[in-house]
Design a protein around this motif. Sequence first.
Motif, PDB file in Angstrom:
ATOM      1  N   LEU A 168     -58.113 -16.654 -22.370  1.00  0.00           N
ATOM      2  CA  LEU A 168     -58.010 -15.998 -23.941  1.00  0.00           C
ATOM      3  C   LEU A 168     -57.488 -16.067 -24.609  1.00  0.00           C
ATOM      4  CD1 LEU A 168     -59.786 -14.231 -25.162  1.00  0.00           C
ATOM      5  CD2 LEU A 168     -58.631 -12.202 -23.836  1.00  0.00           C
ATOM      6  N   ASP A 169     -55.755 -16.221 -24.051  1.00  0.00           N
ATOM      7  CA  ASP A 169     -54.661 -16.398 -25.507  1.00  0.00           C
ATOM      8  C   ASP A 169     -54.984 -18.398 -25.458  1.00  0.00           C
ATOM      9  OD1 ASP A 169     -53.095 -14.416 -23.167  1.00  0.00           O
ATOM     10  OD2 ASP A 169     -53.642 -13.895 -25.545  1.00  0.00           O
ATOM     11  N   ARG A 171     -56.970 -20.086 -25.245  1.00  0.00           N
ATOM     12  CA  ARG A 171     -58.035 -20.237 -26.711  1.00  0.00           C
ATOM     13  C   ARG A 171     -58.459 -19.738 -27.684  1.00  0.00           C
ATOM     14  NH1 ARG A 171     -63.010 -21.824 -23.458  1.00  0.00           N
ATOM     15  NH2 ARG A 171     -63.884 -22.541 -25.103  1.00  0.00           N
ATOM     16  N   ILE A 172     -57.955 -18.528 -27.908  1.00  0.00           N
ATOM     17  CA  ILE A 172     -57.365 -17.964 -28.837  1.00  0.00           C
ATOM     18  C   ILE A 172     -55.863 -19.447 -30.125  1.00  0.00           C
ATOM     19  CG2 ILE A 172     -56.531 -16.144 -30.614  1.00  0.00           C
ATOM     20  CD1 ILE A 172     -57.976 -14.193 -28.303  1.00  0.00           C
ATOM     21  N   GLU A 173     -55.316 -19.360 -29.365  1.00  0.00           N
ATOM     22  CA  GLU A 173     -54.310 -20.233 -30.094  1.00  0.00           C
ATOM     23  C   GLU A 173     -55.217 -21.239 -30.448  1.00  0.00           C
ATOM     24  OE1 GLU A 173     -51.001 -19.152 -30.344  1.00  0.00           O
ATOM     25  OE2 GLU A 173     -52.437 -17.444 -30.035  1.00  0.00           O
ATOM     26  N   ALA A 175     -58.284 -21.847 -31.219  1.00  0.00           N
ATOM     27  CA  ALA A 175     -58.605 -21.858 -32.097  1.00  0.00           C
ATOM     28  C   ALA A 175     -58.360 -20.877 -33.647  1.00  0.00           C
ATOM     29  CB  ALA A 175     -60.089 -20.579 -31.745  1.00  0.00           C
ATOM     30  N   LEU A 176     -57.661 -20.962 -33.878  1.00  0.00           N
ATOM     31  CA  LEU A 176     -56.817 -20.019 -35.074  1.00  0.00           C
ATOM     32  C   LEU A 176     -55.947 -21.618 -35.776  1.00  0.00           C
ATOM     33  CD1 LEU A 176     -55.037 -17.551 -33.797  1.00  0.00           C
ATOM     34  CD2 LEU A 176     -57.019 -17.401 -35.569  1.00  0.00           C
ATOM     35  N   ASP A 177     -55.594 -23.150 -34.275  1.00  0.00           N
ATOM     36  CA  ASP A 177     -55.488 -23.668 -34.411  1.00  0.00           C
ATOM     37  C   ASP A 177     -56.018 -25.055 -35.632  1.00  0.00           C
ATOM     38  OD1 ASP A 177     -52.980 -24.276 -31.975  1.00  0.00           O
ATOM     39  OD2 ASP A 177     -52.321 -23.765 -33.747  1.00  0.00           O
ATOM     40  N   SER A 178     -56.915 -25.089 -34.870  1.00  0.00           N
ATOM     41  CA  SER A 178     -58.163 -26.518 -34.886  1.00  0.00           C
ATOM     42  C   SER A 178     -59.075 -25.277 -35.786  1.00  0.00           C
ATOM     43  CB  SER A 178     -58.776 -26.803 -34.273  1.00  0.00           C
ATOM     44  OG  SER A 178     -59.002 -25.542 -33.086  1.00  0.00           O
ATOM     45  N   PRO A 179     -59.613 -25.158 -37.056  1.00  0.00           N
ATOM     46  CA  PRO A 179     -60.614 -24.258 -37.495  1.00  0.00           C
ATOM     47  C   PRO A 179     -61.552 -25.304 -38.454  1.00  0.00           C
ATOM     48  CG  PRO A 179     -59.094 -24.461 -39.644  1.00  0.00           C
ATOM     49  CD  PRO A 179     -58.215 -25.123 -37.787  1.00  0.00           C
TER      50      PRO A 179
ATOM     51  N   ARG B  15     -50.896 -14.366 -38.835  1.00  0.00           N
ATOM     52  CA  ARG B  15     -51.466 -14.848 -37.430  1.00  0.00           C
ATOM     53  C   ARG B  15     -51.298 -14.287 -35.592  1.00  0.00           C
ATOM     54  NH1 ARG B  15     -52.327 -21.440 -35.144  1.00  0.00           N
ATOM     55  NH2 ARG B  15     -52.649 -20.366 -33.052  1.00  0.00           N
ATOM     56  N   ARG B  23     -58.206 -11.040 -29.666  1.00  0.00           N
ATOM     57  CA  ARG B  23     -58.250 -10.520 -27.752  1.00  0.00           C
ATOM     58  C   ARG B  23     -58.792  -9.263 -28.265  1.00  0.00           C
ATOM     59  NH1 ARG B  23     -54.042 -12.082 -24.030  1.00  0.00           N
ATOM     60  NH2 ARG B  23     -55.002 -10.416 -22.916  1.00  0.00           N
ATOM     61  N   LEU B  39     -65.565 -19.582 -28.338  1.00  0.00           N
ATOM     62  CA  LEU B  39     -64.799 -19.043 -29.898  1.00  0.00           C
ATOM     63  C   LEU B  39     -64.329 -20.358 -30.748  1.00  0.00           C
ATOM     64  CD1 LEU B  39     -63.165 -16.740 -31.366  1.00  0.00           C
ATOM     65  CD2 LEU B  39     -61.294 -17.531 -29.833  1.00  0.00           C
ATOM     66  N   ASN B  41     -62.887 -21.321 -35.010  1.00  0.00           N
ATOM     67  CA  ASN B  41     -63.162 -20.258 -36.226  1.00  0.00           C
ATOM     68  C   ASN B  41     -63.241 -21.522 -37.023  1.00  0.00           C
ATOM     69  OD1 ASN B  41     -60.508 -19.999 -38.354  1.00  0.00           O
ATOM     70  ND2 ASN B  41     -58.878 -20.457 -37.717  1.00  0.00           N
ATOM     71  N   GLY B  43     -61.688 -20.933 -40.575  1.00  0.00           N
ATOM     72  CA  GLY B  43     -60.780 -20.804 -41.687  1.00  0.00           C
ATOM     73  C   GLY B  43     -61.214 -19.483 -42.103  1.00  0.00           C
TER      74      GLY B  43
END
Lengths: 199, 110
Positions: A168-169, A171-173, A175-179, B15, B23, B39, B41, B43
């Motif tokens: 989870l963590d 993947r979240i990272e 995702a947030l890194d690559s819009p 962030r 989460r 998941l 993003n 943007g």
Amino acid sequence: MFQVIGGRGVQVTRLLAPGRAVLVEAVRGRKSRTDTVAKSKQGRIKVPPPVDPTEMVVLKERYAEYEMITRALRLEFKEEVLRKKYEEETGSMAEEHRALMVFNDQENLRMLQQRVVRIQMEKEEAENKQVEAAIERELQQQEFIKEKEREILKLQEDAKNFITLENLDQRIEEALDSPKNYNFAVDKEGRVVKQTMLQ
Amino acid sequence: MPRYELALILKAMQRPETSAALRRTVESLMQRGAVVRDLENLGERLLPYAITKHNQKHSRGAYFLIDFYSATNILSGLLDHLHRDVDVVRPTVLKKDDQVSSSNCCGPQQ
């Protein structure tokens, strides 16, 4: 006086009724309805003539048979007279009749053969179609099974990339890194431009 | 195939807070028995119009896309939960259709 007896009573009455050609209806006679009844006829109750049932049944049967025979004979004689009259007008009918019968038989035979052949063809067609349909169904089923197997394998492959509590963590990272940007522009010539400005 | 897609608009945050909100959301999904597939993003963007939610006016939002497989009965509960979350500006659950085969597209041939 003339009552209507319906249903099973009718058969009984037919058996027991005297077989007469013409029904005798009541007739008024000399005196009208309003005239007084004669002294000698006061209290008279008209009864039909007595009939012996067994005798009546036997007689009816015999008369029926007799009449049937005489009617048949009469009709036969009439027919013979008519045929004689016809024959003396238009020659003998027998050969024409025979020729026509022969023709009819031939036609029947021909049509029978055609029919037999046609039915045979149709049966074979139907059988072939059934066999083909069965094969087709088999193929479809096989195709279907293969398709489903393919889907299952694909899903199994994809399942490796699903998000779990451990990923989870991470993947979240990621995702947030690559819009991701799904916007694009097209013009009338069909040129696609995927690089747009993300506000 | 992915059954549902949660198009989530989160508040424009830093962030760590965004990742905490995500989460939270994914954990609530999993707790209801969903299988999260992906998941994405999209943007941080300008919202098409100003949205007021939880007594706050938002002009920018972070767009996220969560594909998940789930049962049908959990959705109302899930949406309820997301509406109550302060960081979520707008949650939308959509059904995901199967991929259309793009081989023969109907239309005037050119």
